[in-house]
Design an enzyme around this catalytic site. Structure first.
Site, PDB file in Angstrom:
ATOM      1  CG  LEU A  52     -45.370-108.317   3.580  1.00 29.34           C
ATOM      2  CD1 LEU A  52     -45.196-110.030   3.313  1.00 29.34           C
ATOM      3  CD2 LEU A  52     -46.435-108.149   3.153  1.00 29.34           C
ATOM      4  N   GLY A  53     -44.056-105.848   7.200  1.00 27.95           N
ATOM      5  CA  GLY A  53     -44.178-105.624   8.899  1.00 27.95           C
ATOM      6  C   GLY A  53     -43.262-105.246   9.550  1.00 27.95           C
ATOM      7  N   GLY A  80     -39.941-104.636  13.342  1.00 27.39           N
ATOM      8  CA  GLY A  80     -40.072-104.861  15.000  1.00 27.39           C
ATOM      9  C   GLY A  80     -38.944-104.835  15.125  1.00 27.39           C
ATOM     10  CB  ALA A  81     -37.253-103.830  18.144  1.00 23.95           C
ATOM     11  CB  VAL A 133     -41.418-109.236   7.856  1.00 21.45           C
ATOM     12  CG1 VAL A 133     -41.687-110.636   7.054  1.00 21.45           C
ATOM     13  CG2 VAL A 133     -40.999-109.986   9.134  1.00 21.45           C
ATOM     14  CE  LYS A 193     -40.792-112.628  10.268  1.00 21.99           C
ATOM     15  NZ  LYS A 193     -41.505-113.731  11.106  1.00 21.99           N
ATOM     16  CG  ASP A 220     -44.533-112.348  21.756  1.00 17.23           C
ATOM     17  OD1 ASP A 220     -46.101-112.048  22.506  1.00 17.23           O
ATOM     18  OD2 ASP A 220     -44.021-111.794  21.397  1.00 17.23           O
TER      19      ASP A 220
END
Ligand SMILES: *[C@@H]1O[C@H](CO)[C@@H](O)[C@H](O)[C@H]1NC(C)=O
Ligand SMILES: *[C@@H]1O[C@H](CO)[C@@H](O)[C@H](O)[C@H]1NC(C)=O
Ligand SMILES: *[C@@H]1O[C@H](CO)[C@@H](O)[C@H](O)[C@H]1NC(C)=O
Ligand SMILES: *[C@@H]1O[C@H](CO)[C@@H](O)[C@H](O)[C@H]1NC(C)=O
Ligand SMILES: *[C@@H]1O[C@H](CO)[C@@H](O)[C@H](O)[C@H]1NC(C)=O
Ligand SMILES: *[C@@H]1O[C@H](CO)[C@@H](O)[C@H](O)[C@H]1NC(C)=O
Ligand SMILES: *[C@@H]1O[C@H](CO)[C@@H](O)[C@H](O)[C@H]1NC(C)=O
Ligand SMILES: *[C@@H]1O[C@H](CO)[C@@H](O)[C@H](O)[C@H]1NC(C)=O
Ligand SMILES: *[C@@H]1O[C@H](CO)[C@@H](O)[C@H](O)[C@H]1NC(C)=O
Ligand SMILES: *[C@@H]1O[C@H](CO)[C@@H](O)[C@H](O)[C@H]1NC(C)=O
Length: 792
Positions: free
Chosen positions: A512-513, A515-516, A520, A536, A629
């Site tokens: 789904l996504g 990041g570093a 996800v 996640k 954030d």
């Protein structure tokens, strides 16, 4: 009338009598079998002219110094002493015994000092000469011993020191014990000033020297008042201090290696008439003791952690802010920190508790352990803040030196340039209690941030710094591991097995996504709401299992309509996963920045939802949470377009090591409040700032930073929005948005709220509670002040 005439005559008679008695007392020799007693009136002998005297000087309550001094001036300046190291009690005697020994004994007859001489011959008498030399003489008046040959820290006109010789500075102005500095006419013929490794006699490298060499040298203070070094063939190598002469006829003179390490030539006008004269410094060596002493081993001209300032005649030692003298009466002992030093604990680095005190033109040349160049001052400061070993940095023309404890060779001088930035704790008041209190306060404050799903591609230095800072400062606070609770029993959190999640995500396939630090995945688990989950997978979790569970429990305790709900977790060996409810509509970013914009009312609902979610985090949940954030990528939408804030506590879980120059760009700089860069305390107001940016984005349905717009002034939305507001042209912001145009009144209110939120001064920004009230129309929105600058 007759009495008036008599009176002066009586006076002068009295005076004459008094003078006679003084003469009778003081001009006599010390002959065989006689003595002077400390504490008695007749405890000294003056020279024939009365200019010098020898005898006892009281230094303290029961401490007497056997010394010679200038006797005819009001300041009876001591020029030589026998027992500075070991003061004599009252009743001590200096005696010339009948068998010719000259010695100082205490009241019990124990010897404190004696005049031992290599010359043979029996002493017949001792006498104080007008030159200031105290001598022991034999039958034929030959000198057997002289104070001029056993100098302490002073030389006088007429005195000659033959190689090798030395002067030793006293310890303090009124403590005649051996001090820390020496002047040495060495065996090789070099005249040098050295600091010793006190309390030993071991000398450090010379801080001033004549660079002469050979044998047969003499240091001469000649009767014209010149201090010279003479070679045995009669050549004068150099006038040591100055070649200007003050005649000894008109001036008393002395040259002293002072307790502060400066060799000074002093003069005192002899016939100062009625006025009281005083010693004035005529010339000195070295020229600037603060700069001349540079020792790799040792503290320098002042003590450790202090710094030295020289004004041409006097040296002074000072402590930087946050430090104070270990012993104010002996500043050479250095300065101590008045605050608790920074913790080196990985999990609580305390960077926000420290600040810098700046002193221009200051340096500590020998305490550095790291060096950088081509850097900015702010970078240099951040480097030091993030480093618990760093006590100060010196910044000069793009160069940055990190300094450790103890700081040495400190100096302050206009010739140095640059500046010292001394790291001090901000809250110095709560020193001792602090260690106990801090953890409690901290555990109330969970700072949440995210490194996930960050989509920015702008990569520049500021961003990188912002990233490191944000990640680092958000990741800092950490409840103690032992606060971890039994997760599954106290909350509705479910503990998943890795196998369960692997199966549920079909082997982690549907991404789904990313990041570093995490990816996800979409998953399917039967007994969850809608049977769908977002998993996640954290790939850089540090710290213990207990810490992980503590973090997760804090996240799990939150429940709010506008927060993404954590359902469970997996904590197996190296594998750390978080399981969230699945948000079918994806991120706000996707929803907002697509071609078909959401309706005005959807947008209003979304902003109010986000504001309420933040209000909950800040003020309503059991532990205060700062998100750190807030941005459209971290807001998710459910089936009914309810905004839900996502990504909790992850930066803290990940505890990003700030020495790794990570390429993970968290958030675009446009969402980050100025205080991140300025080392100011991080409060809830950072979220208010980010919310303000997000609010303007939602109103205008565009990204804060958009290089694709034609008009340069419109690239940064918050700048442009402010300009439009300022010029009363808010319509420009929503040019092709008919729906917004029909709601101009509300739109104007929202823009004003947005501008209030992005005020540079955190205290000027409203709280989330006020924001919610303003958004819902329960509170009037005043016109925001002029914005001085933006961080974008
Ligand atoms: C001290 O004694 C010596 C030798 O007896 C004598 O020559 C000298 O004049 C005396 N000095 C004084 C000041 O009495
Ligand atoms: C004089 O002092 C030295 C050292 O303090 C000592 O060795 C010596 O024995 C003393 N001489 C006399 C005669 O007391
Ligand atoms: C002088 O200083 C020394 C060294 O610190 C100390 O031991 C001594 O007691 C001091 N003397 C006096 C008279 O204060
Ligand atoms: C003086 O110089 C000589 C070398 O010429 C050295 O041996 C001695 O240690 C020095 N003393 C001091 C106190 O500096
Ligand atoms: C002695 O030599 C040193 C080192 O070369 C120099 O810095 C200093 O100025 C010289 N001293 C004198 C009095 O010339
Ligand atoms: C003292 O030294 C200076 C400088 O070398 C010289 O000019 C002067 O004549 C000397 N005076 C005496 C009395 O030797
Ligand atoms: C005298 O001695 C010094 C030092 O030893 C030397 O530099 C100088 O050349 C000598 N002068 C003469 C005239 O010998
Ligand atoms: C240097 O400082 C002292 C006091 O510390 C002061 O008395 C003196 O006048 C100052 N000298 C100069 C040249 O400023
Ligand atoms: C420094 O200056 C003060 C006067 O301001 C003076 O009393 C003192 O003796 C000077 N010298 C030193 C070595 O401190
Ligand atoms: C400590 O704080 C007080 C006031 O808060 C301030 O006056 C003082 O100078 C500070 N001390 C140090 C060493 O910074």
């Amino acid at each position: 009338m007759g009495f008036v005439q008599l009176y002066p005559i009586l006076l002068s008679l009295l005076f004459a009598l008094f003078s006679l008695s003084v003469l009778a007392q003081t001009t006599s020799n010390i002959t065989l079998g006689t003595s002077l007693t400390a504490g008695e009136d007749d405890s000294f002998r003056a020279s024939p002219s009365g200019e010098f005297a020898f005898g006892f000087k009281q230094i303290e309550e029961d401490g007497f110094l056997l010394a010679t001094w200038f006797h005819s001036i009001s300041e009876e300046t001591i020029v030589w002493s026998a027992n500075g190291q070991n003061l004599a009690p009252k009743g001590s005697k200096v005696e010339l015994t009948s068998n010719g020994w000259f010695q100082l004994v205490d009241p019990n007859g124990k010897q404190i000092w004696n005049a031992s001489s290599s010359r043979t011959g029996l002493v017949a008498y001792a006498t104080m000469l007008d030159s200031g030399n105290f001598v022991l003489r034999g039958q034929n008046s030959q000198n057997l011993w002289q104070s001029f040959e056993q100098p302490t820290d002073t030389i006088l006109p007429g005195q000659v020191l033959n190689q090798p010789a030395r002067l030793v500075a006293r310890y303090l102005p009124t403590n005649y014990s051996r001090g820390r500095f020496q002047l040495n006419l060495t065996d090789d013929g070099n005249l040098e000033l050295c600091k010793t490794f006190f309390p030993t006699d071991l000398v450090n490298s010379a801080y001033w020297e004549t660079n002469t060499s050979g044998t047969g040298f003499s240091l001469i203070f000649n009767l014209s008042g010149s201090i010279i070094l003479r070679a045995d063939n009669g050549t004068i190598i150099s006038p040591i201090l100055s070649n200007i002469l003050y005649s000894t006829k008109n001036f008393y003179q002395r040259a002293v290696l002072d307790y502060d390490g400066v060799f000074r030539h002093y003069i005192y006008p002899k016939n100062s008439g009625s006025s009281i004269g005083s010693w004035s410094t005529f010339s000195i060596a070295p020229p600037n003791i603060c700069l001349n002493i540079r020792e790799e081993m040792g503290s320098g001209a002042c003590g450790f952690n202090s710094y030295c300032k020289f004004n041409g005649t006097n040296k002074s030692c000072q402590c930087p802010n946050g430090y104070s003298f270990i012993d104010p009466s002996d500043v050479m002992k250095g300065c101590k920190r008045d605050f608790v030093s920074q913790s080196c604990d990985q999990t609580s680095r305390e960077t926000e508790l420290f600040d810098f005190h700046e002193i221009p033109n200051m340096d500590w040349p020998f305490s550095d352990y790291e060096y950088f160049h081509l850097v900015f001052e702010d970078w240099c400061k951040q480097e030091c803040l993030a480093d618990c070993f760093c006590s100060a940095v010196i910044f000069r023309d793009g160069e940055c030196w990190k300094k450790r404890q103890p700081l040495s060779n400190g100096r302050l001088d206009p010739s140095l340039g640059g500046k010292a930035l001394i790291k001090i704790r901000k809250d110095n008041a709560t020193l001792i209690l602090e260690d106990c209190n801090r953890d409690n306060d901290r555990s109330k404050l969970i700072i949440i941030g995210s490194t996930l799903l960050s989509g920015s591609v702008f990569f520049n230095l500021v961003l990188l710094v912002a990233t490191c800072l944000v990640a680092y400062r958000c990741g800092r606070s950490n409840p103690k591991g032992d606060q971890a609770v039994q997760l599954t029993s106290t909350m509705n959190l479910r503990s998943f097995t890795y196998e369960e999640l692997r199966k549920g995500t079909k082997g982690f396939t549907e991404e789904l996504g990313r990041g570093a630090f995490s990816v996800v995945y979409k998953g399917f688990i039967s007994d969850t709401p809608g049977n769908l989950i977002a998993v996640k997978k954290l790939n850089m979790v540090k710290g213990s299992e207990k810490e992980f569970e503590a973090e997760v429990s804090a996240i799990g305790r939150t429940h709010h309509r506008n927060l993404v709900q954590l359902l469970g977790f997996c904590n197996e060996g190296e594998d750390r996963l978080l399981v969230y409810e699945f948000m079918s509509r994806g991120t706000l970013a996707k929803f907002l920045f697509k071609d078909q914009r959401p309706t005005w009312h959807q947008r209003v609902d979304i902003t109010i939802g986000i504001a309420k979610g933040l209000l909950y985090l800040h003020e309503e949940c059991s532990t205060q949470i700062i998100h750190c954030d807030i941005k459209p990528q971290n807001i998710l939408l459910d089936d009914s377009n309810t905004a839900k804030i996502s990504d909790f506590g992850l930066a803290k879980l990940l505890k990003i090591d700030q020495t790794v120059t990570t390429t993970a760009i968290r958030g675009t700089k446009g969402y980050v409040a100025a205080e991140w860069f300025k080392n100011k305390p991080i409060t809830m107001k950072v979220d208010v700032y980010s919310f303000g940016v997000l609010l303007l984005e939602v109103i205008c349905c565009r990204k804060n930073f958009d290089v694709n717009v034609e008009d340069e002034d419109r690239i940064v939305l918050i700048d442009w929005a402010y300009d439009c507001f300022h010029h009363r042209r808010l319509d420009l912001l929503v040019e092709d948005d008919e729906e917004a145009q029909t709601n101009m009144k509300q739109m104007e209110e929202y823009v004003k709220i947005g501008i209030w939120c992005i005020q540079e001064d955190p205290s000027a920004r409203p709280t989330m509670k006020q924001v919610v009230q303003m958004l819902e129309g329960f509170m009037d929105v005043s016109n925001p002040p002029y914005l001085s600058s933006f961080t974008s």
